[in-house]
Design a protein around this motif. Structure first.
Motif, PDB file in Angstrom:
ATOM      1  N   VAL A   1      -8.549   3.113  -2.707  1.00 19.29           N
ATOM      2  CA  VAL A   1      -7.344   2.288  -2.525  1.00 19.29           C
ATOM      3  C   VAL A   1      -7.116   1.999  -1.047  1.00 19.29           C
ATOM      4  CG1 VAL A   1      -4.828   2.235  -2.789  1.00 19.29           C
ATOM      5  CG2 VAL A   1      -6.264   3.081  -4.644  1.00 19.29           C
TER       6      VAL A   1
ATOM      7  N   ARG B   1       0.835  -1.215   0.000  1.00 14.35           N
ATOM      8  CA  ARG B   1       0.000   0.000   0.000  1.00 14.35           C
ATOM      9  C   ARG B   1       0.864   1.258   0.000  1.00 14.35           C
ATOM     10  NH1 ARG B   1      -4.384   1.185   4.663  1.00 14.35           N
ATOM     11  NH2 ARG B   1      -2.500   1.335   5.948  1.00 14.35           N
TER      12      ARG B   1
ATOM     13  N   VAL C   1      -5.491   0.957 -11.458  1.00 12.41           N
ATOM     14  CA  VAL C   1      -6.100   2.209 -11.015  1.00 12.41           C
ATOM     15  C   VAL C   1      -6.050   3.251 -12.127  1.00 12.41           C
ATOM     16  CG1 VAL C   1      -5.820   4.169  -9.450  1.00 12.41           C
ATOM     17  CG2 VAL C   1      -5.682   1.839  -8.562  1.00 12.41           C
TER      18      VAL C   1
END
Length: 388
Positions: free
Chosen positions: A131, A67, A163
């Motif tokens: 996200v 992430r 994305v």
């Protein structure tokens, strides 16, 4: 013998032009989305290598995680793609009626650039929320899972490319009509995210603004309100621009300045709630309250008096608008009498205001289509001249 080919009827010619334009536009969509995905994958590769350096086993969240590598790339790419797409693809005016295109072309350069920047920031922040929530759910599902660094870098590349492709493809279908629905999606997702990230589980005994007054939820709540307010302002002022072209058939001329002032108060009021957290600095509480109260009163006034402001709209919309406005008034009375909490009152305002804005835009678009003769519609490949 020479044969003379009869010309195609105008309707068939228009259909052929529309089909050709549609194919060309879809091709540009895929090219734009593919290019965005390619650029994002390269940046994701670099970010993945840098972020996971010296970490043989990479986790989903946390420092040096998937992430941590994906988030900045996804957000920055989303902002850039939306900013570029607003001019080159998202202003696909062939989807708009003649009156809407005329109103769009008549806008000033300042409003054009405010809209362009606002859309880019909204898409970037929406991307951040989506996200972030995605990785939070993945962390719950695969808690404690670690991945080899090579596999983690591949996942970063895939996430970034996905994305970028989704955002680019979505933006390329946007028009000015998309700003208010996007604002509705942003405020809904932003409030839900704030509710699950607020530190105090008893926040609901205070107000929604409590989430913007304390970390960590204020990092979500305040940007949500600021960007939602700007989005509503841009979308609503376009509605007023269209209304100006429908006076006096649909909207009374005297109502136009009322709509303008009302929507400016609503947009800036929503943004003011985020710009001025209640107890962040001395005096912020006063500006915060003025912003929120003025916004609510503007909604009530426009809803209740819609029958006299826009008599050309259908009777069903006038009834629905009045019911929504009077529902907020009733909620105020019940709250002052101690029959509901302040948070519940705020949620009533939210539940009435968002659908009303969407309905108002829908009926304005319908009226603009009805008043736009097909023969007067602009060419299918036309684009606004403002901001070029």
């Amino acid at each position: 013998m020479d044969k003379t080919t009869a010309p195609l009827p105008p309707s068939v010619q228009n259909l052929a032009v529309a089909s050709s334009h549609s194919t060309f536009f879809e091709s540009r969509q895929l090219q734009f989305a593919g290019l965005a995905a390619l650029v994002a994958s390269v940046i994701g590769l670099v970010m993945g290598i840098i972020t996971t350096g010296g970490t043989p086993n990479v986790s989903l969240v946390g420092n040096s995680s998937i992430r941590a590598a994906t988030m900045p790339v996804a957000v920055i790419i989303a902002i850039i793609v939306a900013f570029v797409g607003y001019r080159s693809l998202s202003m696909n005016t062939a989807q708009l009626s003649a009156l809407e295109r005329q109103a769009l072309n008549a806008r000033g350069a300042a409003l054009y650039w405010i809209g362009r920047v606002t859309l880019a920031l909204m898409m970037g922040f929406l991307c951040y929320l989506v996200v972030s929530l995605t990785f939070s759910y993945l962390d719950i599902a695969f808690k404690g899972t670690t991945i080899f660094r090579f596999s983690a870098i591949l996942l970063v590349i895939m996430f970034c490319a996905a994305v970028a492709f989704i955002v680019a493809y979505a933006v390329s279908n946007f028009t000015i009509r998309s700003v208010i629905p996007l604002s509705a999606a942003l405020v809904t997702l932003g409030l839900l995210t704030s509710m699950v990230t607020v530190a105090n589980p008893q926040w609901w005994t205070e107000s929604l603004s409590y989430m913007g007054d304390h970390p960590p939820s204020w990092d979500i709540f305040n940007p949500t309100m600021i960007l939602t307010g700007l989005g509503v302002l841009v979308g609503a002022l376009h509605i007023v621009s269209v209304m100006q072209l429908m006076a006096p058939q649909v909207v009374t001329p005297r109502a136009l300045p009322i709509f303008t002032v009302g929507f400016v108060v609503i947009g800036l009021g929503i943004a003011g709630v985020g710009f001025f957290p209640y107890s962040y600095r001395p005096g912020y509480n006063i500006i915060h309250d003025v912003s929120s109260h003025a916004m609510a009163l503007a909604f009530i006034a426009l809803m209740v008096f819609m029958r006299w402001l826009a008599p050309g709209f259908p009777r069903t919309f006038h009834i629905a608008s009045a019911v929504m406005g009077l529902t907020i008034v009733a909620a105020i009375v019940v709250w002052l009498a101690g029959g509901m909490s302040f948070v519940l009152f705020e949620l009533v305002v939210f539940a009435m205001a968002v659908p009303w804005l969407l309905l108002l835009q829908r009926y304005t678009i319908s009226a603009a289509i009805d008043l736009s003769p097909a023969a007067q519609q602009a060419p299918l490949n036309s684009h606004p001249v403002v901001g070029r």
